[in-house]
Design an enzyme around this catalytic site. Structure first.
Site, PDB file in Angstrom:
ATOM      1  N   LYS A  61      -2.540   4.515  -3.169  1.00 52.40           N
ATOM      2  CA  LYS A  61      -0.595   4.464  -2.643  1.00 52.40           C
ATOM      3  C   LYS A  61      -0.509   3.795  -4.024  1.00 52.40           C
ATOM      4  O   LYS A  61      -1.979   2.726  -4.082  1.00 52.40           O
ATOM      5  CB  LYS A  61      -1.535   3.873  -1.624  1.00 52.40           C
ATOM      6  CG  LYS A  61       0.547   3.306  -0.881  1.00 52.40           C
ATOM      7  CD  LYS A  61       0.336   2.448   0.115  1.00 52.40           C
ATOM      8  CE  LYS A  61       0.599   0.766   0.245  1.00 52.40           C
ATOM      9  NZ  LYS A  61       1.302   0.165  -0.127  1.00 52.40           N
ATOM     10  N   ASP A  88       4.996   3.973  -2.788  1.00 56.65           N
ATOM     11  CA  ASP A  88       5.420   3.058  -1.374  1.00 56.65           C
ATOM     12  C   ASP A  88       6.393   2.633  -2.349  1.00 56.65           C
ATOM     13  O   ASP A  88       6.278   1.004  -2.329  1.00 56.65           O
ATOM     14  CB  ASP A  88       3.701   2.891  -1.049  1.00 56.65           C
ATOM     15  CG  ASP A  88       4.529   1.733   0.317  1.00 56.65           C
ATOM     16  OD1 ASP A  88       5.853   1.879   0.520  1.00 56.65           O
ATOM     17  OD2 ASP A  88       3.520   1.112   0.751  1.00 56.65           O
ATOM     18  N   LYS A  94       9.814   2.229  -0.899  1.00 55.18           N
ATOM     19  CA  LYS A  94      10.461   1.898   0.334  1.00 55.18           C
ATOM     20  C   LYS A  94      11.583   1.546   0.067  1.00 55.18           C
ATOM     21  O   LYS A  94      12.991   0.875   0.075  1.00 55.18           O
ATOM     22  CB  LYS A  94      10.228   0.476   1.047  1.00 55.18           C
ATOM     23  CG  LYS A  94       8.897   0.413   1.528  1.00 55.18           C
ATOM     24  CD  LYS A  94       8.058  -1.123   1.874  1.00 55.18           C
ATOM     25  CE  LYS A  94       7.233  -0.803   2.768  1.00 55.18           C
ATOM     26  NZ  LYS A  94       5.764  -1.325   1.593  1.00 55.18           N
ATOM     27  N   ASP A 149      19.061   2.227  -0.339  1.00 53.58           N
ATOM     28  CA  ASP A 149      20.280   2.080  -1.021  1.00 53.58           C
ATOM     29  C   ASP A 149      21.521   2.951  -0.669  1.00 53.58           C
ATOM     30  O   ASP A 149      21.555   3.845   0.392  1.00 53.58           O
ATOM     31  CB  ASP A 149      19.900   2.381  -2.629  1.00 53.58           C
ATOM     32  CG  ASP A 149      20.843   1.364  -3.652  1.00 53.58           C
ATOM     33  OD1 ASP A 149      22.555   1.724  -3.374  1.00 53.58           O
ATOM     34  OD2 ASP A 149      20.194   1.135  -4.666  1.00 53.58           O
ATOM     35  N   THR A 184       4.534  -3.805   8.383  1.00 54.26           N
ATOM     36  CA  THR A 184       3.743  -4.759   9.564  1.00 54.26           C
ATOM     37  C   THR A 184       3.775  -5.870   9.528  1.00 54.26           C
ATOM     38  O   THR A 184       2.970  -6.232  10.311  1.00 54.26           O
ATOM     39  CB  THR A 184       2.162  -3.608   9.524  1.00 54.26           C
ATOM     40  OG1 THR A 184       2.563  -3.427   8.068  1.00 54.26           O
ATOM     41  CG2 THR A 184       2.169  -3.022  10.115  1.00 54.26           C
ATOM     42  N   ARG A 186      -6.013  -4.722   1.056  1.00 56.25           N
ATOM     43  CA  ARG A 186      -7.012  -5.990   0.853  1.00 56.25           C
ATOM     44  C   ARG A 186      -8.469  -5.596   0.922  1.00 56.25           C
ATOM     45  O   ARG A 186      -9.254  -6.580   0.126  1.00 56.25           O
ATOM     46  CB  ARG A 186      -6.752  -7.292   1.267  1.00 56.25           C
ATOM     47  CG  ARG A 186      -5.739  -7.639   0.438  1.00 56.25           C
ATOM     48  CD  ARG A 186      -4.674  -8.788   0.938  1.00 56.25           C
ATOM     49  NE  ARG A 186      -3.229  -8.145   1.885  1.00 56.25           N
ATOM     50  CZ  ARG A 186      -2.654  -8.785   2.781  1.00 56.25           C
ATOM     51  NH1 ARG A 186      -2.208  -9.367   1.709  1.00 56.25           N
ATOM     52  NH2 ARG A 186      -2.092  -8.470   3.346  1.00 56.25           N
TER      53      ARG A 186
HETATM   54  O1  C5P Z   1      -4.147  -5.466   1.749  1.00 55.72           O
HETATM   55  P1  C5P Z   1      -3.146  -4.391   3.495  1.00 55.72           P
HETATM   56  O2  C5P Z   1      -4.163  -3.598   3.949  1.00 55.72           O
HETATM   57  O3  C5P Z   1      -2.528  -5.415   4.214  1.00 55.72           O
HETATM   58  O4  C5P Z   1      -2.210  -4.226   2.721  1.00 55.72           O
HETATM   59  C1  C5P Z   1      -1.407  -2.625   3.271  1.00 55.72           C
HETATM   60  C2  C5P Z   1      -0.307  -2.015   2.517  1.00 55.72           C
HETATM   61  O5  C5P Z   1       0.521  -1.278   2.734  1.00 55.72           O
HETATM   62  C3  C5P Z   1       0.226  -2.679   0.916  1.00 55.72           C
HETATM   63  O6  C5P Z   1       0.728  -1.913  -0.202  1.00 55.72           O
HETATM   64  C4  C5P Z   1       1.810  -2.692   1.931  1.00 55.72           C
HETATM   65  O7  C5P Z   1       3.013  -2.989   0.944  1.00 55.72           O
HETATM   66  C5  C5P Z   1       1.875  -1.519   2.338  1.00 55.72           C
HETATM   67  N1  C5P Z   1       2.361  -1.254   3.474  1.00 55.72           N
HETATM   68  C6  C5P Z   1       2.601  -2.046   4.902  1.00 55.72           C
HETATM   69  N2  C5P Z   1       3.554  -2.312   5.972  1.00 55.72           N
HETATM   70  C7  C5P Z   1       4.357  -0.936   5.777  1.00 55.72           C
HETATM   71  C8  C5P Z   1       4.153  -0.270   4.708  1.00 55.72           C
HETATM   72  C9  C5P Z   1       3.547  -0.463   3.967  1.00 55.72           C
HETATM   73  O8  C5P Z   1       1.502  -3.300   4.953  1.00 55.72           O
HETATM   74  N3  C5P Z   1       5.481  -1.175   6.558  1.00 55.72           N
END
Ligand code: C5P
Length: 244
Positions: free
Chosen positions: A38, A65, A67, A70, A127, A219
């Site tokens: 992603k 991603d 998002k 607009d 999230t 992460r």
């Molecule tokens: O590091 P972590 O596992 O928290 O990363 C989650 C990834 O998913 C990030 O790239 C974040 O931008 C993306 N994301 C998210 N929540 C959403 C949509 C995408 O955490 N609702």
């Protein structure tokens, strides 16, 4: 719980790094374990379509991603550009029916000959947001589950291919969306992992049991000493949960 996107496993690795060199190095260190990578705002803002095309050319299956949010005309035109890059999954916010329809139509218009159209995933509620965070945006007492359900049903009605939500909402959503509608869940943390800024987290195994089609992990993979081993452990946990 079969998915039209699932020749391998259901893991998407988020390449949340700053440079193409770091992105390629993270992809290499994942050893081909995740099904998708992603790319998000950080890499796209810095290095744009060229990096996406390079990853696709090297054989990666890409979720982009960004998002998008607009007016329908602008989102439609941007989506048509993204559809020509070879990306398989693309995110927009579930913010208006007209905008979502424009993205779906543009993905189809901009498709690469001989390939299925890029799939549009609508982001419901991030999230990283708690009930309090959501309330501050003016949702007048509606719960996260209510807002996620409403936005997911709008995504179904407007022809989107799936939604992004937390795994906490997935069991509820499975009961109200079509069986081939993709439920993609970030906010995934193996037991003991630091949640960071994520509020609505779940383990990989429990996300599978809840009914997620694909999980997004950033992460916990990026910061692992051995990202391939960390990815394999997550895939094994997912497979064990699905066969239990
Ligand atoms: O590091 P972590 O596992 O928290 O990363 C989650 C990834 O998913 C990030 O790239 C974040 O931008 C993306 N994301 C998210 N929540 C959403 C949509 C995408 O955490 N609702």
């Amino acid at each position: 719980m079969s998915s039209p996107l699932d020749p391998g496993n259901r893991l998407i690795a988020a390449l949340d790094v700053a440079t193409p060199a770091e992105a390629h190095s993270l992809v290499a260190s994942l050893g081909g374990v995740p099904s998708f990578v992603k790319l998000g705002l950080e890499l796209f803002c810095g290095h744009g379509p060229a990096l996406v095309q390079e990853l696709v050319a090297r054989g990666a299956r890409v979720m982009l991603d960004l998002k998008l949010h607009d007016i329908p005309e602008t989102v439609g035109r941007a989506t048509a550009q993204l559809a020509s890059l070879g990306v398989e999954l693309c995110t927009i916010h579930a913010a208006s029916a007209a905008m979502m329809r424009a993205a779906v139509q543009a993905a189809s218009r901009g498709r690469i000959a001989g390939r299925p159209p890029m799939r549009i995933l609508a982001v419901t509620v991030l999230t990283s947001m708690s009930e309090t965070d959501l309330g501050e945006t003016g949702t007048h007492g509606a719960s996260i589950a209510d807002v996620v359900r409403t936005r997911a049903l709008l995504a179904v009605a407007t022809g989107c291919d799936g939604i992004v939500a937390s795994a906490h909402e997935v069991a509820m959503l499975r009961a109200v969306v079509p069986s081939d509608f993709l439920l993609v869940t970030p906010g995934i943390r193996p037991v003991g992992a630091d949640p960071g800024d994520q509020q609505r987290v779940m383990t990989p195994g429990n996300a599978m049991i809840a009914g997620s089609d694909l999980i997004v992990v950033g992460r916990p993979l990026r910061d692992a000493t051995d990202p391939a081993a960390a990815a394999r452990a997550i895939v094994l946990e997912m497979q064990a949960a699905r066969s239990a």
